[in-house]
Enzyme design. Structure first.
Site, PDB file in Angstrom:
ATOM      1  N   LYS A  94       1.261  -1.146   0.117  1.00 43.10           N
ATOM      2  CA  LYS A  94      -0.263   0.251  -0.132  1.00 43.10           C
ATOM      3  C   LYS A  94       0.802   1.207  -0.245  1.00 43.10           C
ATOM      4  O   LYS A  94       2.007   0.699   0.497  1.00 43.10           O
ATOM      5  CB  LYS A  94      -1.087   0.079   1.490  1.00 43.10           C
ATOM      6  CG  LYS A  94      -2.338   0.835   1.260  1.00 43.10           C
ATOM      7  CD  LYS A  94      -2.714   0.092   0.587  1.00 43.10           C
ATOM      8  CE  LYS A  94      -4.587   0.620   1.226  1.00 43.10           C
ATOM      9  NZ  LYS A  94      -5.709  -0.442   0.081  1.00 43.10           N
TER      10      LYS A  94
HETATM   11  N1  GLU Z   1      -6.880  -0.427  -3.182  1.00 41.17           N
HETATM   12  C1  GLU Z   1      -7.898  -1.540  -3.145  1.00 41.17           C
HETATM   13  C2  GLU Z   1      -7.731  -1.738  -2.538  1.00 41.17           C
HETATM   14  O1  GLU Z   1      -7.877  -2.080  -1.651  1.00 41.17           O
HETATM   15  C3  GLU Z   1      -7.525  -2.045  -5.150  1.00 41.17           C
HETATM   16  C4  GLU Z   1      -6.269  -2.396  -4.417  1.00 41.17           C
HETATM   17  C5  GLU Z   1      -5.463  -2.952  -6.238  1.00 41.17           C
HETATM   18  O2  GLU Z   1      -6.637  -3.558  -7.135  1.00 41.17           O
HETATM   19  O3  GLU Z   1      -4.149  -3.288  -6.398  1.00 41.17           O
HETATM   20  O4  GLU Z   1      -8.397  -2.920  -2.627  1.00 41.17           O
END
Ligand code: GLU
Length: 415
Positions: free
Chosen positions: A105
């Protein structure tokens, strides 16, 4: 007041499941620590000519099952500990839906509501340049998250590609379709959320059509979930944003709400609705409650007010572990975040797969494959839950953590 410590909560969930799985202490130690943390300072020239320095992070929790994967969020209150927790959740989410990625993240501490588009672009490009040393299609692939969108992903793709000297669409997912974004990625998270709610209704012998639903958050996930749920016959009676919620017990006119958001940036003031607070929305007597905003919104302080028999965690970690346990004990059907909102990263994976092969799948193929992945995960989790006699949070974690632990064991320890 329950103090929400997301990193501590994530570790607690891990330790509980590690004990159930009887994981060796050394594996738990590996999983309790993010693999890499990159902290960056981002000097950005603002429109008034001044330079402001922003704080940014990229955390890669695990690379055991493949490249790191996870979104990038822009928020004034985001902290490194929260990003660590969210990166760990991504590891479990990818493992749960069995896509070959680890978890990551990223975040920048900023308030995009108070920045111009040009400032957000310069911030995004500088962030990409700084964390670019650990990004790459085989290393770490960002995607949209809170307050970021396909346009931001396009700037990431362009900046990374300019540095490489050729186009690298597969370095980021959730891009606009013109530059390799997958059909169906935009509302994939919401689609997955609605699929899990529909199945939750099915196994509980409740009708989805005709149900009432309250959704906290009108962003990419909440807003699209409202539309998709309404298309399937659910009556969305309340929808909120950071300013508050609109409520109509006979069902909201979602077109009117969308028009209001387009005009003013907020759901508030939509004609024909009552205005209530976010706290009141969570306490509504509805069939389905969908927290689709930020983490830590349902805690021990307000859990007793939740009346909905089905709660779908569309956001990441919207319910604290104690509050979630209280809901399960009361018989509430809680669909845990790593299952409920896994549709986004699933279609991100489809996008990456298409990009590395220069393929373009049709929208209906994307939806079909997404549905298959979500249903497989949903019923595996349900099965583990009933066989082990544990709640669905524990069941999804059992499935996910076991897959990651097995990957670690198979690879062995370097050197
Ligand atoms: N931000 C989204 C999540 O928390 C998608 C993450 C992604 O597609 O890599 O799952």
């Amino acid at each position: 007041m329950e103090v929400v410590d997301q990193w501590e909560n994530a570790l607690r969930d891990l330790r509980e499941v590690a004990a159930l799985l009887e994981l060796p202490e050394e594996t738990v130690a590996v999983l309790s620590n993010p693999r890499r943390i990159l902290s960056v300072s981002l000097p950005v020239r603002m429109d008034d000519g001044e330079v402001r320095v922003f704080e940014g992070y990229r955390v890669q929790h695990s690379l055991d099952r493949g490249p790191a994967k996870g979104g990038l969020r822009y928020h004034p209150d985001v902290s490194l500990d929260e990003v660590k927790a969210l990166a760990m959740l991504m590891t479990w989410k990818c493992a749960l839906v069995k896509i070959p990625f680890g978890g990551a993240k990223g975040a920048v501490v900023c308030d995009p509501d108070r920045m111009s588009e040009a400032e957000i672009e310069r911030l995004t490009r500088r962030y990409t340049a700084e964390v670019g040393i650990i990004l790459g299609p085989e290393k770490d692939i960002p995607a949209p998250d809170v307050n970021t969108n396909p346009r931001v992903m396009a700037w990431i793709m362009d900046t990374y590609s300019m540095n490489m000297g050729y186009s690298v669409p597969e370095v980021v997912t959730g891009k606009p379709p013109e530059i390799g974004g997958s059909e169906g990625r935009f509302d994939a998270t919401a689609r997955g959320v609605v699929t899990t709610i529909r199945e939750a209704c099915r196994v509980q012998n409740r009708a989805f059509a005709g149900s009432t639903m309250a959704i906290q958050g009108a962003g990419n996930v909440g807003g699209n979930a409202a539309k998709l749920a309404a298309d399937l016959g659910s009556s969305v009676v309340a929808l909120s944003d950071v300013n508050g919620a609109v409520y109509n017990p006979r069902g909201l006119n979602l077109w009117a709400v969308a028009a209001r958001v387009l005009k003013t940036g907020s759901v508030l003031g939509t004609p024909g609705c009552e205005e209530i607070s976010n706290a009141e929305l969570l306490a509504l007597d509805v069939d389905i409650l969908v927290p689709a905003a930020l983490g830590g919104t349902i805690t021990m302080d307000n859990v007793n007010e939740v009346k909905a028999p089905i709660v779908a965690e569309a956001a990441n970690a919207p319910i604290t572990p104690d509050a979630e346990k209280a809901l399960f004990e009361r018989g509430t059907f809680v669909i845990p975040d790593i299952l409920c909102n896994a549709g986004g990263v699933t279609v991100s994976y489809f996008e990456w797969v298409q990009n590395i092969q220069s393929l373009l799948w049709k929208e209906e193929d994307v939806y079909k494959r997404l549905e298959e992945v979500m249903l497989t995960a949903f019923y595996r989790v349900l099965d583990i839950g009933s066989r082990r006699g544990v709640n669905l949070r524990v069941a999804s974690m059992v499935l996910a953590v076991d897959r990651v632990a097995k990957a670690i064991k198979a690879r062995g320890l370097f050197p």
